[in-house]
Enzyme design. Structure first.
Site, PDB file in Angstrom:
ATOM      1  N   HIS A   1       7.499  33.088  16.939  1.00 55.96           N
ATOM      2  CA  HIS A   1       8.634  33.839  17.483  1.00 55.96           C
ATOM      3  C   HIS A   1       8.395  35.343  17.514  1.00 55.96           C
ATOM      4  O   HIS A   1       9.206  36.090  18.041  1.00 55.96           O
ATOM      5  CB  HIS A   1       9.899  33.575  16.640  1.00 55.96           C
ATOM      6  CG  HIS A   1       9.895  34.310  15.336  1.00 55.96           C
ATOM      7  ND1 HIS A   1       9.250  33.847  14.233  1.00 55.96           N
ATOM      8  CD2 HIS A   1      10.437  35.497  14.983  1.00 55.96           C
ATOM      9  CE1 HIS A   1       9.393  34.696  13.232  1.00 55.96           C
ATOM     10  NE2 HIS A   1      10.106  35.717  13.653  1.00 55.96           N
TER      11      HIS A   1
HETATM   12  C1  UD1 Z   1      14.514  38.692  14.761  1.00 59.10           C
HETATM   13  C2  UD1 Z   1      13.906  39.808  13.907  1.00 59.10           C
HETATM   14  C3  UD1 Z   1      12.604  39.327  13.287  1.00 59.10           C
HETATM   15  C4  UD1 Z   1      12.805  38.035  12.524  1.00 59.10           C
HETATM   16  C5  UD1 Z   1      13.472  37.003  13.427  1.00 59.10           C
HETATM   17  C6  UD1 Z   1      13.816  35.773  12.617  1.00 59.10           C
HETATM   18  C7  UD1 Z   1      14.320  42.127  14.666  1.00 59.10           C
HETATM   19  C8  UD1 Z   1      13.705  43.305  15.301  1.00 59.10           C
HETATM   20  N1  UD1 Z   1      13.596  40.970  14.732  1.00 59.10           N
HETATM   21  O1  UD1 Z   1      13.616  38.425  15.812  1.00 59.10           O
HETATM   22  O2  UD1 Z   1      12.129  40.312  12.374  1.00 59.10           O
HETATM   23  O3  UD1 Z   1      11.548  37.561  12.112  1.00 59.10           O
HETATM   24  O4  UD1 Z   1      14.699  37.547  13.953  1.00 59.10           O
HETATM   25  O5  UD1 Z   1      13.944  34.641  13.411  1.00 59.10           O
HETATM   26  O6  UD1 Z   1      15.390  42.217  14.145  1.00 59.10           O
HETATM   27  N2  UD1 Z   1      18.256  34.165  20.817  1.00 59.10           N
HETATM   28  C9  UD1 Z   1      19.071  33.143  21.198  1.00 59.10           C
HETATM   29  N3  UD1 Z   1      19.907  32.611  20.251  1.00 59.10           N
HETATM   30  C10 UD1 Z   1      19.950  33.050  18.969  1.00 59.10           C
HETATM   31  C11 UD1 Z   1      19.111  34.092  18.595  1.00 59.10           C
HETATM   32  C12 UD1 Z   1      18.261  34.647  19.524  1.00 59.10           C
HETATM   33  O7  UD1 Z   1      19.066  32.712  22.353  1.00 59.10           O
HETATM   34  O8  UD1 Z   1      20.733  32.505  18.168  1.00 59.10           O
HETATM   35  C13 UD1 Z   1      17.338  34.740  21.837  1.00 59.10           C
HETATM   36  C14 UD1 Z   1      17.989  35.831  22.679  1.00 59.10           C
HETATM   37  O9  UD1 Z   1      17.458  35.757  23.969  1.00 59.10           O
HETATM   38  C15 UD1 Z   1      17.496  37.094  22.001  1.00 59.10           C
HETATM   39  C16 UD1 Z   1      16.082  36.672  21.585  1.00 59.10           C
HETATM   40  O10 UD1 Z   1      16.213  35.319  21.184  1.00 59.10           O
HETATM   41  O11 UD1 Z   1      17.485  38.180  22.881  1.00 59.10           O
HETATM   42  C17 UD1 Z   1      15.506  37.473  20.442  1.00 59.10           C
HETATM   43  O12 UD1 Z   1      16.428  37.541  19.349  1.00 59.10           O
HETATM   44  P1  UD1 Z   1      16.408  38.816  18.388  1.00 59.10           P
HETATM   45  O13 UD1 Z   1      17.369  38.611  17.299  1.00 59.10           O
HETATM   46  O14 UD1 Z   1      16.505  40.070  19.189  1.00 59.10           O
HETATM   47  O15 UD1 Z   1      14.933  38.816  17.828  1.00 59.10           O
HETATM   48  P2  UD1 Z   1      14.098  37.681  17.120  1.00 59.10           P
HETATM   49  O16 UD1 Z   1      12.881  37.458  17.922  1.00 59.10           O
HETATM   50  O17 UD1 Z   1      14.960  36.532  16.796  1.00 59.10           O
HETATM   51  N1  UDP Z   2      13.254  28.042   9.563  1.00 57.49           N
HETATM   52  C1  UDP Z   2      14.231  27.070   9.709  1.00 57.49           C
HETATM   53  N2  UDP Z   2      14.268  26.357  10.880  1.00 57.49           N
HETATM   54  C2  UDP Z   2      13.381  26.565  11.898  1.00 57.49           C
HETATM   55  C3  UDP Z   2      12.397  27.566  11.723  1.00 57.49           C
HETATM   56  C4  UDP Z   2      12.368  28.291  10.551  1.00 57.49           C
HETATM   57  O1  UDP Z   2      15.035  26.838   8.804  1.00 57.49           O
HETATM   58  O2  UDP Z   2      13.488  25.884  12.922  1.00 57.49           O
HETATM   59  C5  UDP Z   2      13.232  28.809   8.307  1.00 57.49           C
HETATM   60  C6  UDP Z   2      11.886  28.900   7.631  1.00 57.49           C
HETATM   61  O3  UDP Z   2      11.643  27.759   6.828  1.00 57.49           O
HETATM   62  C7  UDP Z   2      12.038  30.167   6.817  1.00 57.49           C
HETATM   63  C8  UDP Z   2      12.871  31.044   7.720  1.00 57.49           C
HETATM   64  O4  UDP Z   2      13.529  30.157   8.629  1.00 57.49           O
HETATM   65  O5  UDP Z   2      12.778  29.932   5.641  1.00 57.49           O
HETATM   66  C9  UDP Z   2      11.950  31.958   8.448  1.00 57.49           C
HETATM   67  O6  UDP Z   2      12.591  32.526   9.488  1.00 57.49           O
HETATM   68  P1  UDP Z   2      11.804  33.123  10.735  1.00 57.49           P
HETATM   69  O7  UDP Z   2      10.470  32.550  10.846  1.00 57.49           O
HETATM   70  O8  UDP Z   2      12.729  32.986  11.875  1.00 57.49           O
HETATM   71  O9  UDP Z   2      11.745  34.674  10.361  1.00 57.49           O
HETATM   72  P2  UDP Z   2      10.747  35.569   9.492  1.00 57.49           P
HETATM   73  O10 UDP Z   2      10.601  34.961   8.154  1.00 57.49           O
HETATM   74  O11 UDP Z   2       9.464  35.655  10.247  1.00 57.49           O
HETATM   75  O12 UDP Z   2      11.419  36.903   9.479  1.00 57.49           O
END
Ligand code: UD1
Ligand code: UDP
Length: 356
Positions: A203
């Protein structure tokens, strides 16, 4: 004492679950939760609150799916409104997301003390949005809860006052220990976990938003899937870019994002992990699974030093070679890299002793 916790993204719900449970043991802590809405799908947000018995958020800000500036700005404004109304003794933030920096900044500007859980982590790669968020958050926090000695040293090297730093271990270790015992598989994964497979997650912006990087990763995974099943719960961000770039995912089992219970069970029954997630690199170690990291560097350097985590970036050959190599190694997962599983308790005690 009144604490306001700011969360918004999936890993923060998991971390907050641990600390909220520890707060609950103290009658004189009153915790209110702000959910910024950064993650908002049912399986990216609500499922964690339900499964992990996290108290329902008191404030839901609905700021998700926006650009960095817009998201951070809107969160800042809305969090400030809540802080002005509630006047907490402390604001608690987790990790390195846009929700983290917004919560910390809103509080610091109102001279409300800030505690940062997962402080001192560094990738030394300033092109990552997370690196900007975590450095700035550390600078304006009053209490820095570090998961390791390495993270403490990073802060000391930046000139941080040692009195602010508390090494407590990693709350995600507490989470794995506590929730794995409770986890039961949902119907979505029952048939999957009986097979032989590697688990994958992708991601990170530098991978998803870059067509070459994302294509390289999937080429490597497709190649490996000829030898080993790969199950990949797909983050919505990645789903969007797979469609945009028309990436071939044949041979890889794509599933919807899963809740924490299913994730722990998928991991625990796997042969190993491909990931660019921060959290999953550690969870792999905690559950004695080798990890192949799809990034050029990691903040969790102890997992690499222990020989259990291979840093491959998006180099197809390196990813495949590391997968091959992992089958030949006797890994040692016995070291306690990130504390004793009591980080949540230590955080609650420290906050109570310092701020009430
Ligand atoms: C964010 C965090 C990242 C973290 C990740 C955990 C920042 C800069 N990034 O990244 O550090 O590792 O969360 O998963 O804060 N979207 C949906 N539904 C949701 C959530 C997201 O459709 O419930 C889609 C949207 O198009 C959104 C995109 O995912 O624009 C990215 O979501 P965003 O929260 O901006 O960043 P992440 O890549 O999730
Ligand atoms: N995770 C989850 N379901 C998923 C993918 C990840 O519960 O489908 C959990 C994972 O086990 C970990 C946390 O989400 O505990 C990590 O989140 P993510 O990878 O989104 O973010 P990061 O840790 O890179 O910030």
């Amino acid at each position: 004492m009144k604490i306001i916790t700011v969360v918004g993204a999936r890993p923060q719900f998991i971390k907050a679950a641990v600390v909220s449970r520890a707060f609950n043991q103290h009658k004189n802590i009153n915790e209110l939760i702000i959910h910024t809405g950064q993650h908002y799908d049912q399986n990216m947000s609500d499922i964690f609150f339900e499964e992990m018995s996290i108290p329902k958020p008191n404030f839901y800000l609905k700021v998700g799916g926006k650009t960095h500036g817009s998201m951070t700005g809107q969160m800042l404004e809305k969090i400030e409104e809540v802080l002005l109304q509630e006047k907490p003794h402390l604001v608690l933030v987790y990790g390195d997301t846009n929700s983290t920096i917004s919560g910390a900044l809103a509080a610091a500007k109102l001279h409300i003390p800030v505690a940062h859980v997962e402080a001192g982590l560094r990738s030394f790669n300033m092109s990552m949005p997370e690196e900007i968020n975590r450095i700035l958050t550390d600078k304006i926090s009053n209490v820095l809860f570090c998961p390791s000695e390495t993270s403490k040293n990073n802060l000391l090297l930046e000139g941080t006052n040692t009195k602010k730093i508390e090494v407590v271990g990693d709350v995600m270790y507490d989470a794995v220990i506590y929730y794995l015992r409770k986890a039961v598989p949902s119907n979505n994964i029952k048939s999957l976990i009986s097979k032989n497979y590697f688990l994958a997650t992708i991601h990170r912006a530098e991978n998803t938003d870059n067509e070459i990087n994302l294509s390289n990763i999937f080429e490597a995974l497709r190649e490996i899937s000829k030898l080993e099943n790969i199950i990949l719960p797909l983050h919505p961000r990645t789903k969007k870019f797979i469609d945009t770039y028309n990436i071939d995912t044949q041979g890889i089992t794509l599933i919807e994002p899963v809740g924490y219970y299913d994730m722990l069970l998928l991991l625990n029954n796997s042969n190993g992990v491909f990931t660019d997630s921060g959290g999953l690199q550690k969870e792999a170690y905690f559950l004695s699974k080798p990890c192949i990291t799809l990034r050029g560097e990691t903040e969790w350097t102890e997992t690499v030093d222990s020989g259990c985590n291979f840093i491959c970036g998006t180099d197809k050959h390196k990813i495949i070679a590391s997968y091959e190599k992992n089958k030949t190694i006797n890994f040692d997962f016995t070291k306690n890299l990130y504390g004793n599983g009591d980080a949540g308790v230590l955080i609650a005690e420290k906050i109570l002793n310092s701020y009430s």
